[in-house]
Scaffold this motif. Sequence first.
Motif, mmCIF file in Angstrom:
data_model
loop_
_atom_site.group_PDB
_atom_site.id
_atom_site.type_symbol
_atom_site.label_atom_id
_atom_site.label_comp_id
_atom_site.label_asym_id
_atom_site.label_seq_id
_atom_site.Cartn_x
_atom_site.Cartn_y
_atom_site.Cartn_z
ATOM 1 N N PHE A 27 0.829 -1.078 -0.048
ATOM 2 C CA PHE A 27 0.045 -0.012 -0.067
ATOM 3 C C PHE A 27 0.824 1.215 0.012
ATOM 4 O O PHE A 27 0.401 2.340 0.272
ATOM 5 C CB PHE A 27 -1.163 0.312 1.138
ATOM 6 C CG PHE A 27 -2.022 -1.143 1.305
ATOM 7 C CD1 PHE A 27 -3.254 -0.657 0.223
ATOM 8 C CD2 PHE A 27 -2.197 -2.121 1.631
ATOM 9 C CE1 PHE A 27 -4.049 -1.755 0.018
ATOM 10 C CE2 PHE A 27 -3.256 -2.965 1.660
ATOM 11 C CZ PHE A 27 -4.222 -3.009 0.446
ATOM 12 N N ASP A 30 -0.637 4.928 -1.243
ATOM 13 C CA ASP A 30 -1.875 4.777 -1.098
ATOM 14 C C ASP A 30 -2.680 6.193 -0.955
ATOM 15 O O ASP A 30 -2.464 6.897 0.113
ATOM 16 C CB ASP A 30 -2.306 3.750 0.037
ATOM 17 C CG ASP A 30 -3.757 3.601 0.267
ATOM 18 O OD1 ASP A 30 -4.479 3.817 -0.797
ATOM 19 O OD2 ASP A 30 -4.207 3.169 1.291
ATOM 20 N N ARG A 34 -7.156 2.832 0.696
ATOM 21 C CA ARG A 34 -7.562 1.468 0.422
ATOM 22 C C ARG A 34 -6.937 0.486 1.651
ATOM 23 O O ARG A 34 -7.604 -0.500 1.759
ATOM 24 C CB ARG A 34 -6.818 1.134 -0.786
ATOM 25 C CG ARG A 34 -7.325 1.795 -2.030
ATOM 26 C CD ARG A 34 -8.648 1.741 -2.371
ATOM 27 N NE ARG A 34 -8.988 2.209 -3.681
ATOM 28 C CZ ARG A 34 -10.290 2.573 -4.229
ATOM 29 N NH1 ARG A 34 -11.179 2.519 -3.250
ATOM 30 N NH2 ARG A 34 -10.337 2.863 -5.400
ATOM 31 N N ARG A 35 -5.840 0.794 2.258
ATOM 32 C CA ARG A 35 -5.310 0.123 3.240
ATOM 33 C C ARG A 35 -6.391 -0.067 4.326
ATOM 34 O O ARG A 35 -6.544 -1.128 4.971
ATOM 35 C CB ARG A 35 -4.055 0.574 3.872
ATOM 36 C CG ARG A 35 -3.367 -0.045 5.086
ATOM 37 C CD ARG A 35 -2.169 0.381 5.619
ATOM 38 N NE ARG A 35 -1.224 -0.615 5.260
ATOM 39 C CZ ARG A 35 0.136 -0.248 4.939
ATOM 40 N NH1 ARG A 35 0.526 0.738 4.765
ATOM 41 N NH2 ARG A 35 0.958 -1.402 5.152
ATOM 42 N N ASN A 39 -7.668 -3.735 6.083
ATOM 43 C CA ASN A 39 -7.818 -3.791 7.314
ATOM 44 C C ASN A 39 -9.040 -4.238 7.776
ATOM 45 O O ASN A 39 -9.188 -5.128 8.597
ATOM 46 C CB ASN A 39 -7.294 -2.742 8.253
ATOM 47 C CG ASN A 39 -5.976 -2.339 7.952
ATOM 48 O OD1 ASN A 39 -4.972 -3.348 7.318
ATOM 49 N ND2 ASN A 39 -5.453 -1.318 7.920
ATOM 50 N N ASN A 70 -1.915 -5.582 -3.238
ATOM 51 C CA ASN A 70 -1.374 -4.988 -1.971
ATOM 52 C C ASN A 70 -1.813 -5.519 -0.737
ATOM 53 O O ASN A 70 -1.170 -5.835 0.258
ATOM 54 C CB ASN A 70 -1.320 -3.480 -1.788
ATOM 55 C CG ASN A 70 -0.561 -2.654 -2.859
ATOM 56 O OD1 ASN A 70 0.607 -2.194 -2.426
ATOM 57 N ND2 ASN A 70 -1.027 -2.687 -4.102
ATOM 58 N N TRP A 71 -3.205 -5.969 -0.864
ATOM 59 C CA TRP A 71 -3.595 -6.905 0.420
ATOM 60 C C TRP A 71 -3.077 -7.859 0.555
ATOM 61 O O TRP A 71 -2.659 -8.338 1.945
ATOM 62 C CB TRP A 71 -5.014 -6.818 0.165
ATOM 63 C CG TRP A 71 -5.903 -7.580 1.398
ATOM 64 C CD1 TRP A 71 -5.462 -7.697 2.689
ATOM 65 C CD2 TRP A 71 -7.219 -7.889 1.343
ATOM 66 N NE1 TRP A 71 -6.438 -8.096 3.153
ATOM 67 C CE2 TRP A 71 -7.658 -8.236 2.773
ATOM 68 C CE3 TRP A 71 -8.223 -8.050 0.415
ATOM 69 C CZ2 TRP A 71 -8.737 -9.134 3.097
ATOM 70 C CZ3 TRP A 71 -9.561 -8.915 0.877
ATOM 71 C CH2 TRP A 71 -9.847 -9.127 1.923
ATOM 72 N N GLU A 74 0.233 -7.685 2.250
ATOM 73 C CA GLU A 74 0.147 -7.028 3.492
ATOM 74 C C GLU A 74 -0.161 -8.351 4.502
ATOM 75 O O GLU A 74 0.401 -8.717 5.689
ATOM 76 C CB GLU A 74 -0.926 -6.137 3.668
ATOM 77 C CG GLU A 74 -1.128 -5.573 5.115
ATOM 78 C CD GLU A 74 -1.472 -4.295 5.249
ATOM 79 O OE1 GLU A 74 -0.539 -3.291 5.336
ATOM 80 O OE2 GLU A 74 -2.505 -3.857 5.287
#
Length: 445
Positions: A27, A30, A34-35, A39, A70-71, A74
């Motif tokens: 992210f 970002d 979007r992060r 979450n 990106n998710w 993470e």
Amino acid sequence: MDKQVNCNTPMPELYLAPQHPDPAHPFEGDRLERRALANRLTQMIRRLPAGAVFAIDAAWGDGKSWFGRNWHAELLNDQYISAYIDTFSADYMEDPFFLLIGEISIALNQGKVSDLKKRGAEVAKALAPLTAKVILNAAGKLIGTDDITGKFSEAVSGAAEAAAESIENLISEKITDYEREKNSVTAFKKQLAKLAEENYKKTEKPIVIFIDELDRCKPDFAVKTIERIKHFFEVKHIIFILLLNKTQIHESIRGVYGSNIDAERYLGKFIQFSLNFPKKLIPEGAPPYKKFAAQKLRDYGFEGVDEIDHQAEALAVCAEAFSLTLRDIERCIILISLNSQYYTRYHPLLVAFGPSIKIGHPKAYNQITNPYNNENNDINEAVSRIFRNNEEFCVILNKLHNSMISKSTPDIDDRADAHTRIGLQLRSPEKELLDFYNSLNLKIE
């Protein structure tokens, strides 16, 4: 938005931004929060011990792949077992089962996947198409199919008594094969469930599998992928996240099963729930997409704080007016990069307006660039959307468009205004403006 036109600023170098996230810094860049959404979704999937298949639904260009990658990165950093599967890159395969089992085995990487691969091979064998078949109509009527494997064809073509015996053997073998295949599938799912259960007991986290680019695949491969997930991989403690455009998947379903099928209901059999991907998650009061546009301008090599700020604001205004997606904004910036000689010469609103109408309002763009057109209603309407808060700019641009369509020359005052306020040549601003529009006539996918 005030900006002095400067013709002496050097042009930026073209720089293509990376498409995949830095695994160590998910992210990064970002600009649309979007992060925060990722979450919230992570907290949700941890409360789904039974497993699930859910979809993130978004139109092409809304950023669902960027979000998914990106998710996924993470989750890996948070010690989840996760796989990211790009189905479009593998839709040349005969069956998506091979893709799914291969990527999941790699993701597990626990030294305990040999049994899973063995069970998967047994399932794959059952899924493989039969070869060397012959069509025998008489036998087909007796057993309810016109497929009979080659080993029986000779017997069937002989005496009736021998054919009947052969068909009876075929039916028996089909039943045996069915039982064997069913047992293979059951054994495979048990082994997969065992690995998922062991992982959950150890980590209290589900296995998360992202499935992307289904809406770009061949229809049969896309539909079969969703079906394979349901039939073979839906077990406790495994979450499948489908990143897709539901409208396009509905078309794929109709392409496979016919136009009369209720595609929405059919898809609902395989997906527990879906989330409409929000177009924007930004604080109120900030121009929509301005931060995203500014970051992308920097990614493509544009420099200068003031220049980027003005241009990003102009792109944000156009994005709002023409409902542009994130991908559309990036495509606009690519067009600006390919015609960067205009970037510092013209007012940023004009620089943003040209590619924005090409991508977001093609009727207006075609109207103004068609040499045989004699109407201006679409282009005037497009101008009024963008420049309603800048009346002088709006009046100047509409006068130039009218001159372009009527093939007339603006008067001296209009030419002077076009030069000082927009940056167009004093002698023939309407011709220069048309050249600018025509320079954008490049297909950007």
